[in-house]
Design an enzyme around this catalytic site. Structure first.
Site, PDB file in Angstrom:
ATOM      1  N   GLY A 182       8.728   2.937  -2.570  1.00  0.00           N
ATOM      2  CA  GLY A 182       8.513   4.276  -3.496  1.00  0.00           C
ATOM      3  C   GLY A 182       8.301   3.995  -4.783  1.00  0.00           C
ATOM      4  N   GLN A 223       6.876   5.774 -13.707  1.00  0.00           N
ATOM      5  CA  GLN A 223       6.816   4.229 -13.627  1.00  0.00           C
ATOM      6  C   GLN A 223       5.355   3.860 -13.846  1.00  0.00           C
ATOM      7  OE1 GLN A 223       8.998   4.025  -9.724  1.00  0.00           O
ATOM      8  NE2 GLN A 223       9.399   1.913 -10.463  1.00  0.00           N
ATOM      9  N   CYS A 256      13.613  -2.383  -8.136  1.00  0.00           N
ATOM     10  CA  CYS A 256      12.649  -1.198  -8.326  1.00  0.00           C
ATOM     11  C   CYS A 256      11.665  -1.999  -9.087  1.00  0.00           C
ATOM     12  CB  CYS A 256      13.488  -0.526  -9.772  1.00  0.00           C
ATOM     13  SG  CYS A 256      12.500   0.679 -10.471  1.00  0.00           S
ATOM     14  N   LEU A 257      10.519  -1.480  -8.911  1.00  0.00           N
ATOM     15  CA  LEU A 257       9.012  -2.411  -9.422  1.00  0.00           C
ATOM     16  C   LEU A 257       9.130  -2.368 -10.968  1.00  0.00           C
ATOM     17  CD1 LEU A 257       6.432  -0.498  -7.103  1.00  0.00           C
ATOM     18  CD2 LEU A 257       7.639  -2.821  -7.064  1.00  0.00           C
ATOM     19  N   HIS A 300      16.795   7.430  -5.437  1.00  0.00           N
ATOM     20  CA  HIS A 300      16.138   6.476  -6.432  1.00  0.00           C
ATOM     21  C   HIS A 300      14.972   6.981  -7.223  1.00  0.00           C
ATOM     22  CE1 HIS A 300      15.326   2.123  -7.586  1.00  0.00           C
ATOM     23  NE2 HIS A 300      14.491   2.789  -7.853  1.00  0.00           N
ATOM     24  N   GLU A 301      14.112   7.706  -6.455  1.00  0.00           N
ATOM     25  CA  GLU A 301      12.933   8.099  -7.011  1.00  0.00           C
ATOM     26  C   GLU A 301      13.013   9.265  -7.980  1.00  0.00           C
ATOM     27  OE1 GLU A 301      10.613   6.055  -7.258  1.00  0.00           O
ATOM     28  OE2 GLU A 301      11.270   4.774  -5.504  1.00  0.00           O
ATOM     29  N   HIS A 320      14.355   8.394 -11.397  1.00  0.00           N
ATOM     30  CA  HIS A 320      13.176   8.054 -12.312  1.00  0.00           C
ATOM     31  C   HIS A 320      13.006   9.307 -13.211  1.00  0.00           C
ATOM     32  CE1 HIS A 320      12.684   3.695 -11.585  1.00  0.00           C
ATOM     33  NE2 HIS A 320      12.440   4.044 -10.336  1.00  0.00           N
TER      34      HIS A 320
END
Ligand code: NI
Length: 182
Positions: A49, A54, A102-103, A144-145, A148
């Site tokens: 995701g 991000q 996480c990226l 999670h997304e 953000h």
């Protein structure tokens, strides 16, 4: 696309509350391009995701999806989806802890508690409603997304810091037995 497009922890843009997409932006090339860009970066980075902040874009937009989980082949696929103005509600109070990454955080992983089952809603680039009832990893990725979009990173939600570690070390130690949600 290079991996420099994903901004990392410490960049203040990750801590902003993202802005709602106004109704008149649905059906525009701007939203279609944003959707395409998010999917491209997620694919290049092999993420489950990705959220617009991000890549430094202060808008309430997320993408997610996977065909098959590399390790946990029992998990159902998650349809590749873009959601603008996403929201969710838990179906029950049941939560469970599992590893996430996480990226924007690199190879650090830690256990985070999330609702097991949720209903989520959002809109595609044309403004059509998408609504799904999901559980487990699919529900975890959404939570999670959406975090953000509110400037929240999974590390903020860790309660057991002894679970935290680098991907390689956790794998070697045998304590890391489930892939993270990105
Ligand atoms: Ni993330």
């Amino acid at each position: 696309m290079s991996n420099t497009e994903v901004i990392k922890l410490g960049n203040p843009l990750l801590r902003l509350v993202s802005k709602l997409i106004p109704d008149n932006e649905y059906g525009t090339n701007e939203l279609r391009r944003l959707s395409e860009k998010l999917f491209n970066v997620m694919k290049v980075e092999s993420g489950l995701g990705l959220a617009a902040p991000q890549i430094g874009i202060n808008k309430r937009a997320i993408v997610f999806g996977m065909e098959q989980h590399p390790a946990r082949t029992d998990l159902p696929p998650i349809p590749y989806t873009v959601l603008f103005n996403p929201s969710f509600e838990p179906i029950t109070d049941e939560t469970y802890a599992d590893y996430e990454g996480c990226l924007s955080v690199g190879s650090l992983r830690a256990k985070v508690s999330r609702y097991k089952s949720i209903v989520y809603r959002g809109f595609d680039a044309e403004g059509s409603l998408i609504e799904r009832e999901v559980s487990d990893l699919h529900a975890r990725v959404i939570q999670h997304e959406i975090d953000h979009l509110d400037g929240v990173i999974f590390l903020d939600r860790v309660t057991d810091y002894h679970s935290m570690g680098f991907h390689d070390e956790l794998t070697l130690a045998g304590t890391f037995n489930s892939r993270e949600a990105d």
